[in-house]
Design a protein around this motif. Structure first.
Motif, PDB file in Angstrom:
ATOM      1  N   LEU A   1      -9.292   6.663 -41.294  1.00  0.00           N
ATOM      2  CA  LEU A   1      -9.810   7.794 -40.515  1.00  0.00           C
ATOM      3  C   LEU A   1     -11.320   7.702 -40.340  1.00  0.00           C
ATOM      4  O   LEU A   1     -11.852   7.981 -39.271  1.00  0.00           O
ATOM      5  CB  LEU A   1      -9.475   9.122 -41.221  1.00  0.00           C
ATOM      6  N   LEU A   2     -11.976   7.273 -41.399  1.00  0.00           N
ATOM      7  CA  LEU A   2     -13.435   7.196 -41.355  1.00  0.00           C
ATOM      8  C   LEU A   2     -13.929   6.089 -40.439  1.00  0.00           C
ATOM      9  O   LEU A   2     -14.961   6.218 -39.792  1.00  0.00           O
ATOM     10  CB  LEU A   2     -13.973   6.983 -42.783  1.00  0.00           C
ATOM     11  N   ALA A   3     -13.149   4.995 -40.390  1.00  0.00           N
ATOM     12  CA  ALA A   3     -13.531   3.849 -39.558  1.00  0.00           C
ATOM     13  C   ALA A   3     -13.634   4.265 -38.096  1.00  0.00           C
ATOM     14  O   ALA A   3     -14.429   3.714 -37.331  1.00  0.00           O
ATOM     15  CB  ALA A   3     -12.519   2.713 -39.734  1.00  0.00           C
ATOM     16  N   GLY A   4     -12.857   5.264 -37.709  1.00  0.00           N
ATOM     17  CA  GLY A   4     -12.874   5.708 -36.322  1.00  0.00           C
ATOM     18  C   GLY A   4     -14.027   6.637 -35.996  1.00  0.00           C
ATOM     19  O   GLY A   4     -14.167   7.094 -34.873  1.00  0.00           O
ATOM     20  N   GLN A   5     -14.860   6.945 -36.978  1.00  0.00           N
ATOM     21  CA  GLN A   5     -15.959   7.892 -36.743  1.00  0.00           C
ATOM     22  C   GLN A   5     -17.290   7.161 -36.690  1.00  0.00           C
ATOM     23  O   GLN A   5     -17.495   6.193 -37.405  1.00  0.00           O
ATOM     24  CB  GLN A   5     -15.997   8.903 -37.878  1.00  0.00           C
ATOM     25  N   SER A   6     -18.197   7.676 -35.874  1.00  0.00           N
ATOM     26  CA  SER A   6     -19.464   6.959 -35.718  1.00  0.00           C
ATOM     27  C   SER A   6     -20.616   7.588 -36.497  1.00  0.00           C
ATOM     28  O   SER A   6     -21.619   6.953 -36.744  1.00  0.00           O
ATOM     29  CB  SER A   6     -19.842   6.875 -34.239  1.00  0.00           C
ATOM     30  N   GLU A   7     -20.477   8.882 -36.900  1.00  0.00           N
ATOM     31  CA  GLU A   7     -21.606   9.534 -37.564  1.00  0.00           C
ATOM     32  C   GLU A   7     -21.907   8.947 -38.943  1.00  0.00           C
ATOM     33  O   GLU A   7     -21.074   8.277 -39.520  1.00  0.00           O
ATOM     34  CB  GLU A   7     -21.354  11.043 -37.740  1.00  0.00           C
ATOM     35  N   GLY A   8     -23.070   9.291 -39.466  1.00  0.00           N
ATOM     36  CA  GLY A   8     -23.445   8.903 -40.822  1.00  0.00           C
ATOM     37  C   GLY A   8     -24.064   7.526 -40.880  1.00  0.00           C
ATOM     38  O   GLY A   8     -24.354   6.905 -39.844  1.00  0.00           O
ATOM     39  N   ARG A   9     -24.243   7.068 -42.110  1.00  0.00           N
ATOM     40  CA  ARG A   9     -24.882   5.772 -42.355  1.00  0.00           C
ATOM     41  C   ARG A   9     -23.966   4.661 -41.824  1.00  0.00           C
ATOM     42  O   ARG A   9     -22.782   4.651 -42.104  1.00  0.00           O
ATOM     43  CB  ARG A   9     -25.094   5.610 -43.863  1.00  0.00           C
TER      44      ARG A   9
END
Ligand SMILES: Nc1nc(=O)c2c([nH]1)NC[C@@H]1CN(c3ccc(C(=O)N[C@@H](CCC(=O)O)C(=O)O)cc3)CN21
Ligand SMILES: CC(C)C(=O)C(=O)O
Length: 345
Positions: free
Chosen positions: A336-344
């Protein structure tokens, strides 16, 4: 002797945190000035389990203390200034717990006891009383809260009992405070007197000096002890007086003497908890009467250094100190996180 030497570092949390860890009596704290100390109550403090133990023995009452005195059984008293220090004193079987104004030095890091305020004493008392389930709890009326006269003394004592919830009050002085003692006792508040070395008057005494060392001084001490007895005190703390003088005066009184630096001839003993625990850094000055029964400072310092070392070295926390998650859930989380662009990145 430097006064600064006998204070320990203020390594205890500030008083507000002791109050906020105990959420049991939120509705009763509406009375004057304490409300400003205790507005946000933490319900999930990591400290609260200490307070759940049931009382392990009968409450110590004035008649119980009198019985000990009559039997010649030494009365034990120890200071406490917060919930945990009261709790350990109570569980270890102290007959009396004293919220001494020495907390100015050992808990607040002040120069001397003259600076502590009645409001501050009351705040500490509220924590101590919750920890001392069985012991008879007495608190010092601080300097400035009783000298003006019997009415002022009574008003301060009433606040101590109503707001601080202690069972009695202590005040320093002999002949000159007999009127104050009488007035407080008449109102039904037990008074423990304090003669000999009276630290609140250290400037007038020329420092923390042993009292009653000359025949004349010993007679003065006797007159003071007699005056507080006649005024109705249920007992008297005798501080820094030669043992034989304290012993003879104890035998002539009909109320118990609680000695500190006054020898075995007294009816009981009191010490400052931080002193007898050894909860102070090496090199601090200690009055001659203090016996170090422990090395709490050494143990606390060892533990904090070990914690620091393990955090810096990466060995704490270990796997046993963390919370598990099913492997599948973690894999899904990564996806799920891999699909997100925000953050470090
Ligand atoms: N941590 C602490 N422990 C105490 O016992 C204590 C406090 N603070 N603060 C308030 C008073 C002050 N106390 C003290 C402090 C120093 C001496 C002291 O230096 N006594 C000298 C005797 C000096 C003389 O010979 O006259 C000594 O050698 O013990 C005595 C009582 C007892 N109280
Ligand atoms: C030393 C004891 C008797 C005391 O008065 C205090 O703790 O303030």
């Amino acid at each position: 002797m430097s006064r600064a030497l006998i204070q320990t570092l203020p390594f205890h949390p500030p008083p507000t945190s002791t109050l906020t860890t105990c959420a049991s009596r939120t509705s009763a704290r509406q009375q004057r000035p304490l409300t400003r100390y205790a507005t946000n109550i933490l319900r999930h403090s990591s400290h609260s389990p200490l307070g759940t133990a049931a009382p392990s023995r009968k409450k110590v009452t004035l008649p119980a203390l009198h019985t000990m005195y009559q039997r010649g059984e030494p009365i034990t008293m120890l200071t406490a200034h917060d919930f945990p220090s009261a709790h350990v004193a109570d569980q270890a079987g102290m007959d009396m717990v004293l919220v001494g104004d020495s907390l100015a030095m050992v808990a607040m890091g002040l120069e001397d006891t003259a600076e502590v305020l009645l409001d501050e004493m009351i705040l500490h008392c509220r924590s101590v009383v919750r920890g001392a389930r069985s012991a008879f709890v007495v608190a010092d009326l601080p300097m400035g809260s009783y000298e003006v006269g019997p009415e002022q003394a009574l008003q301060s004592a009433i606040r101590m009992v109503k707001e601080g919830r202690t069972h009695g009050v202590k005040l320093e002085g002999g002949v000159e405070v007999a009127g104050q003692i009488r007035r407080i006792v008449q109102a039904g508040i037990p008074v423990l007197a304090h003669v000999g070395l009276t630290p609140q008057r250290q400037n007038a005494l020329g420092g923390f000096r042993v009292q009653g060392k000359t025949a004349e001084g010993a007679v003065r001490f006797w007159r003071d002890a007699l005056a507080v007895q006649e005024a109705g005190a249920f007992g008297v703390v005798v501080e820094a007086v030669p043992a034989e003088v304290a012993g003879l005066v104890t035998r002539r009184l009909r109320i118990p003497t609680i000695g500190i630096g006054a020898g075995r001839g007294c009816s009981g003993q009191v010490l400052v908890q931080m002193d007898m625990l050894g909860n102070f850094p090496p090199g601090r000055f200690l009055p001659k009467f203090v016996k170090k029964f422990g090395d709490v400072w050494g143990e606390a310092r060892r533990a904090v250094e070990a914690y620091r070392g393990e955090v810096k070295g990466g060995s704490y926390p270990g796997p046993e100190h963390t919370y598990p998650m099913a492997k599948g859930e973690y894999a899904e989380f990564e996806r799920l996180l891999a699909g997100q662009s925000e953050g470090r990145q």
